[in-house]
Design a protein around this motif. Structure first.
Motif, PDB file in Angstrom:
ATOM      1  N   GLN A 220       0.826  -1.199   0.000  1.00  0.00           N
ATOM      2  CA  GLN A 220       0.000   0.000   0.000  1.00  0.00           C
ATOM      3  C   GLN A 220       0.863   1.253   0.000  1.00  0.00           C
ATOM      4  O   GLN A 220       0.543   2.250  -0.646  1.00  0.00           O
ATOM      5  CB  GLN A 220      -0.940   0.013   1.202  1.00  0.00           C
ATOM      6  N   LYS A 223       2.102   1.644  -3.466  1.00  0.00           N
ATOM      7  CA  LYS A 223       0.992   2.120  -4.296  1.00  0.00           C
ATOM      8  C   LYS A 223       0.787   3.630  -4.114  1.00  0.00           C
ATOM      9  O   LYS A 223       0.625   4.368  -5.088  1.00  0.00           O
ATOM     10  CB  LYS A 223      -0.291   1.367  -3.943  1.00  0.00           C
ATOM     11  N   ASP A 224       0.796   4.071  -2.862  1.00  0.00           N
ATOM     12  CA  ASP A 224       0.620   5.499  -2.590  1.00  0.00           C
ATOM     13  C   ASP A 224       1.744   6.323  -3.219  1.00  0.00           C
ATOM     14  O   ASP A 224       1.509   7.410  -3.757  1.00  0.00           O
ATOM     15  CB  ASP A 224       0.578   5.750  -1.083  1.00  0.00           C
TER      16      ASP A 224
END
Length: 303
Positions: A220, A223-224
């Protein structure tokens, strides 16, 4: 007849759908993912990506010049509260051949992974083993997973940051035991386009409460990071993906991949573009003007 379009589909939606079908078809063709006579096990998690993959493969199956079989599979991992009736009802409605595979990986993960630690690695390995065994049981020679372009790029950075490897998810691979071929038909599709397509198709989405709810997952964070780069410069994720498909071993540092020790004479393909302004033979930007004593001077050429 399978319904491939929502009611009152807009022109924009039809263009999006056709773009995804085209990108998927191109990926299948580029990597020879599906051939005549194949039986493809389509792995359905119940998420947006696997739903989109199944629907796009069904559309391609209708128009393909070859015959191949699609069989949907959902792995019921016995997570508490898992809505086991949703996917069978949906697949029955579609008229798609499917199998629901029951395997209590949930209790194994909970038993082996300490509270607060991420479960993805073990869960993924267990899931993979069950899928491979199922494919063999059903006589499927291809296994289709719903990973898209963004997943592949994220995996590249995860492996660089935490594994010190320049490695991603290939669009097509042979398993270690050479018994299965895994394909990722959505390799050329962006997550943003898939999400928009899935929303408008109103697929019955099943969230993953085992791992999707965990905080501070490294994936995550990556991804960010990538989405931040994409906002800053649209097209960056696609350029990174294209770089994975356009590798120059002589400009990396892997001695197993390229014979640096045996390199004694420059080859045209080894030229470093950083030196192009000076090395350009036809119209160099700079020319040697003087070499005397301890000084060497280049002067700019005026056209």
């Amino acid at each position: 007849m399978i319904k491939h379009l929502p009611d009152n589909a807009s022109g924009n939606f039809v263009r999006l759908r056709n773009s995804l079908i085209s990108a998927t078809g191109k990926a299948i063709g580029d990597y020879n993912m599906i051939e005549g006579g194949d039986t493809v096990l389509v792995c359905m998690s119940g998420g947006k990506d696997s739903h989109a993959m199944l629907m796009i493969l069904l559309a391609l199956q209708e128009r393909a010049p070859i015959d191949f079989k699609l069989m949907a599979m959902n792995l019921d991992q016995k997570q508490p509260g898992f809505p086991a009736d949703i996917l069978p009802a949906y697949l029955e409605k579609l008229g798609v051949d499917y199998r629901i595979v029951e395997a209590d990986t949930y209790s194994i993960v909970k038993e082996k992974i300490p509270e607060g630690k991420t479960t993805c690695s073990l869960c993924s390995r267990l899931r993979r083993g069950v899928i491979y065994r199922t494919a063999k049981e059903l006589g499927a020679n291809k296994i289709a997973l719903g990973h898209h372009r963004d997943d592949i790029v994220e995996t590249l950075f995860l492996n660089m940051f935490f594994g010190a490897k320049l490695k991603a998810m290939p669009p097509k691979l042979a398993t270690n035991d050479k018994q299965n071929i895994v394909i990722r038909p959505l390799a050329y599709c962006s997550e943003k386009d898939i999400a928009s397509y899935a929303r408008q198709m109103e697929f019955p989405i099943i969230p993953c409460d085992l791992c999707g709810s965990q905080e501070n997952l490294q994936r995550q964070k990556v991804k960010d990071m990538l989405q931040g780069w994409e906002r800053e410069q649209p097209g960056r994720i696609n350029n990174i993906f294209r770089a994975i498909t356009n590798v120059e071993p002589s400009h990396l540092a892997d001695t197993e991949l390229y014979d640096f020790k045996g390199l004694t004479q420059a080859q045209p393909e080894d030229e470093d573009p950083l030196f192009g302004d000076i090395a350009e033979k036809e119209s160099p930007a700079l020319s040697l003007a003087n070499s005397e004593g301890t000084r060497i001077e280049f002067k700019r050429n005026i056209a």
